[in-house]
Design an enzyme around this catalytic site. Structure first.
Site, short mmCIF file in Angstrom:
data_model
loop_
_atom_site.label_atom_id
_atom_site.label_comp_id
_atom_site.label_asym_id
_atom_site.label_seq_id
_atom_site.Cartn_x
_atom_site.Cartn_y
_atom_site.Cartn_z
N ASP A 60 -54.64 105.52 42.40
CA ASP A 60 -53.58 105.92 41.54
C ASP A 60 -52.99 107.35 41.61
OD1 ASP A 60 -53.14 103.20 40.40
OD2 ASP A 60 -55.38 103.24 39.68
N GLU A 65 -48.24 111.94 36.14
CA GLU A 65 -47.87 112.19 35.00
C GLU A 65 -49.14 111.83 34.18
OE1 GLU A 65 -44.87 110.47 31.91
OE2 GLU A 65 -46.26 108.76 32.58
N ASP A 66 -50.09 111.09 34.43
CA ASP A 66 -51.26 110.70 33.70
C ASP A 66 -52.21 111.79 33.66
OD1 ASP A 66 -50.38 108.28 32.90
OD2 ASP A 66 -50.72 107.30 34.54
N ARG A 85 -59.86 107.18 37.79
CA ARG A 85 -58.64 108.24 37.79
C ARG A 85 -58.98 109.43 37.71
NH1 ARG A 85 -52.74 106.46 36.09
NH2 ARG A 85 -52.56 108.27 37.32
N ARG A 130 -56.01 103.38 27.38
CA ARG A 130 -56.35 104.53 28.04
C ARG A 130 -56.77 105.71 27.21
NH1 ARG A 130 -54.41 103.65 33.25
NH2 ARG A 130 -55.09 101.25 33.76
N HIS A 160 -48.90 101.75 28.49
CA HIS A 160 -48.96 103.31 27.88
C HIS A 160 -47.75 103.30 26.94
CE1 HIS A 160 -50.67 104.59 31.88
NE2 HIS A 160 -51.42 105.23 30.91
N CYS A 242 -43.85 107.89 35.34
CA CYS A 242 -45.45 108.35 35.98
C CYS A 242 -45.46 109.18 37.13
CB CYS A 242 -45.85 106.74 36.32
SG CYS A 242 -45.58 105.54 35.19
C1 CIR Z 1 -52.88 102.67 36.16
O1 CIR Z 1 -53.16 101.47 35.97
O2 CIR Z 1 -53.59 103.67 35.77
C2 CIR Z 1 -51.75 102.80 37.31
N1 CIR Z 1 -52.02 101.76 38.23
C3 CIR Z 1 -50.45 102.98 36.79
C4 CIR Z 1 -50.47 104.00 35.73
C5 CIR Z 1 -49.01 104.10 35.57
N2 CIR Z 1 -48.68 105.57 34.77
C6 CIR Z 1 -48.02 105.74 33.81
O3 CIR Z 1 -47.52 104.71 33.43
N3 CIR Z 1 -47.71 106.75 33.19
#
Ligand code: CIR
Length: 249
Positions: A60, A65-66, A85, A130, A160, A242
């Site tokens: 991922d 962004e995360d 992650r 999350r 999110h 993201c």
């Molecule tokens: C996840 O589930 O963490 C990733 N497959 C997708 C993350 C998307 N991030 C976001 O919306 N900020």
């Protein structure tokens, strides 16, 4: 100057985390081509790209962004809610150290940047699968010291907070009313077309609003937009916010 931090689509993306989306094969070459077009659109919008080293072992890792929340005064490195992650954050922290003081969310806090929406001095934090209350509390501790007002909001039905709501102008948000209460926002509110529930994740880069080609009905409600095809990364449950961290220097 506006910097856009990005990272290449990893070869392992088919092993990504999925929550609300059924797994379907992702064409890595097509995803990389779409990601390159996204980066080009950011440059066209006036951003200077900073590409992190690829991380092929982290499925991922394109969703930078995360991994951090960046405000003018500070960068807060997250502790992502998905354990798979957590190794993404160290390289993001290293890149941010050149531009900001860097602090970090610590165990037992969890926080994904996708759950943090800044509207001026107000920071909304989604409590989601999350992001937990402790993660939100630690973030508030860092940001309130600089005068930000941090408000938590429950996220249900969406991965999110920013799956459900994003900023489209200085004084307006786009949201899906099935997933977030429009009464939370004291600015203009535009709703997604009911047939396009995932359309609320758009990216405001300077004066340019980047939207996905997948949501024409919602895009028509937004005035002038720049569209990009993000269909392969949508299979990984990623949207437009993201894939970058935008910040001024
Ligand atoms: C996840 O589930 O963490 C990733 N497959 C997708 C993350 C998307 N991030 C976001 O919306 N900020």
């Amino acid at each position: 100057m506006l910097i856009a931090l990005t990272r290449e689509v990893p070869s392992s993306i088919n092993a990504c985390e999925l929550t609300h989306v059924a797994r379907t094969p992702i064409d890595v070459a097509a995803a990389r081509a779409q990601h390159a077009a996204y980066e080009a659109a950011l440059q066209e919008a006036g951003c200077t790209l900073r590409r992190l080293p690829a991380a092929d072992d982290l499925p991922d890792s394109v969703f930078v962004e995360d991994a951090a929340v960046v405000v003018d005064e500070l960068a807060v490195v997250t502790r992502p809610g998905a354990a798979s992650r957590r190794a993404e954050t160290s390289s993001v922290a290293e890149a941010l150290r050149a531009h900001r003081d860097v602090v970090a969310i610590e165990e037992p806090g969890t926080l994904d940047g996708g759950d943090v929406l800044q509207l001026g001095e107000t920071i909304f934090v989604g409590l989601s699968a999350r992001t937990n209350a402790e993660g939100a509390r630690q973030l508030a501790g860092f940001l309130e010291a600089y005068g930000y007002v941090v408000k938590t909001v429950a996220v249900e039905g969406a991965l999110h907070l920013k799956t459900a709501v994003t900023r489209v102008r200085r004084d307006a948000v786009l949201l899906n009313p099935q997933w977030i209460d429009r009464a939370l926002f004291d600015c203009d509110v535009i709703e997604v077309d009911p047939e396009e529930p995932f359309a609320a994740n758009v990216l405001l880069a300077g004066e340019t609003l980047l939207c996905s080609t997948a949501y024409p009905k919602t895009n028509a409600r937004l005035g002038a937009v720049t569209t990009v095809d993000a269909s392969e990364l949508a299979k990984a449950e990623g949207g437009l916010t993201c894939c970058s961290i935008l910040f001024s220097v």
